[in-house]
Scaffold this motif. Structure first.
Motif, PDB file in Angstrom:
ATOM      1  N   SER A  10       3.352   4.610   9.056  1.00  0.00           N
ATOM      2  CA  SER A  10       2.135   4.614   9.699  1.00  0.00           C
ATOM      3  C   SER A  10       2.384   4.484  11.146  1.00  0.00           C
ATOM      4  N   THR A  32      -3.264  12.928   3.547  1.00  0.00           N
ATOM      5  CA  THR A  32      -3.250  12.168   2.215  1.00  0.00           C
ATOM      6  C   THR A  32      -3.516  10.833   2.152  1.00  0.00           C
ATOM      7  N   ALA A  34      -5.839   9.541   3.897  1.00  0.00           N
ATOM      8  CA  ALA A  34      -7.199   9.293   3.868  1.00  0.00           C
ATOM      9  C   ALA A  34      -7.525   9.242   2.443  1.00  0.00           C
ATOM     10  N   TYR A  36      -6.023   7.575  -0.204  1.00  0.00           N
ATOM     11  CA  TYR A  36      -5.699   6.335  -0.750  1.00  0.00           C
ATOM     12  C   TYR A  36      -6.628   5.483   0.044  1.00  0.00           C
ATOM     13  N   ARG A  88     -11.159   3.467   8.625  1.00  0.00           N
ATOM     14  CA  ARG A  88     -10.067   3.410   9.519  1.00  0.00           C
ATOM     15  C   ARG A  88      -9.808   1.817   9.808  1.00  0.00           C
ATOM     16  N   ILE A 129       5.253  13.298   0.245  1.00  0.00           N
ATOM     17  CA  ILE A 129       4.586  14.707   0.136  1.00  0.00           C
ATOM     18  C   ILE A 129       6.327  15.527  -0.307  1.00  0.00           C
ATOM     19  N   ARG A 177       3.532  -3.265   6.648  1.00  0.00           N
ATOM     20  CA  ARG A 177       3.155  -2.044   6.031  1.00  0.00           C
ATOM     21  C   ARG A 177       4.138  -1.037   5.567  1.00  0.00           C
TER      22      ARG A 177
END
Ligand code: DC
Length: 220
Positions: A10, A32, A34, A36, A88, A129, A177
């Motif tokens: 991130s 992708t 977005a 989750y 966000r 991905i 994270r």
């Protein structure tokens, strides 16, 4: 169709870099994360803890998720509601990281992601991905930057929006994270064996876009 898989932690600038590169090349950009985030937002909106697998599975049964492109920008819809501007926050960020550990959540989003790559030339960014979603992508890039650089960029972004958050708190969130995303059992964040690592710690945004665009063009 031509597909580019871009994974990374991130705050490495994946989304903004991919968006610019996709615009230059006439590809669509699929963010992708977005998806989750949209599922996490929906859980929080329904008062469901983003670690509660049983309730989340139940919620999925009544959840429809869609991606649309409005003036070239990706919009995510949950049961018809455009949630793009609501996903966000820091709460949704951590919620997305929580739900992304769960297998049924990942399976739920898999077909949608693959369908987009079957029908379009895509630059798709996320965490898995190149390893899971598009293992046969034409080009795989692992876009990264040091945690300190990522925290510094986030700090500046927030300041520009008039929000002041301590640098150390941002850095801690990023490290937490990163750990959570790369240590989960299913589809953890890691570079695919055949990916090219691009570290943007010391390069500007414009140069990152240029580099990625050139790498794609060289493969086209
Ligand atoms: O890219 P992002 O920060 O918007 O992603 C939010 C969270 O979603 C991230 O912490 C992990 C998860 N995610 C994932 O597990 N797999 C993806 N392909 C994209 C995001």
């Amino acid at each position: 169709m031509f597909s580019v898989a871009i994974d990374g932690p991130s705050g490495a600038g994946k989304s903004s870099v991919c968006k610019c590169a996709a615009d230059k090349l006439g590809f669509i950009h699929v963010d992708t994360g977005a998806l989750y985030r949209a599922l996490a937002y929906n859980a929080l909106k329904n008062g469901i803890n983003t670690n509660d697998e049983i309730l989340l599975e139940k919620l999925l049964k009544t959840t429809k998720i869609e991606i649309q492109y409005i003036n070239g920008l990706q919009a995510v819809l949950v049961n018809g509601e455009n949630v793009t501007d609501k996903i966000r926050s820091e709460e949704v960020s951590m919620g997305a990281s929580n739900i992304s550990k769960i297998g049924i959540i990942r399976d739920f989003l898999l077909d949608l992601q693959r369908e987009l790559a079957e029908k379009n030339n895509v630059i798709m960014d996320g965490r898995d991905i190149g390893t899971v979603v598009l293992p046969n992508a034409d080009l795989k890039i692992f876009l990264t930057a040091s945690p300190e650089k990522r925290a510094e960029r986030r700090f500046k972004q927030l300041l520009e929006k008039g929000e002041k958050k301590e640098y150390n708190v941002i850095l801690e969130d990023i490290i937490k994270r990163d750990y959570q995303d790369s240590h989960r059992e299913i589809a953890p964040l890691k570079p695919a064996g055949d990916s090219v690592i691009v570290d943007t710690s010391e390069i500007s945004f414009e140069d990152s876009v240029l580099k990625i665009t050139e790498m794609i063009e060289a493969k086209l």
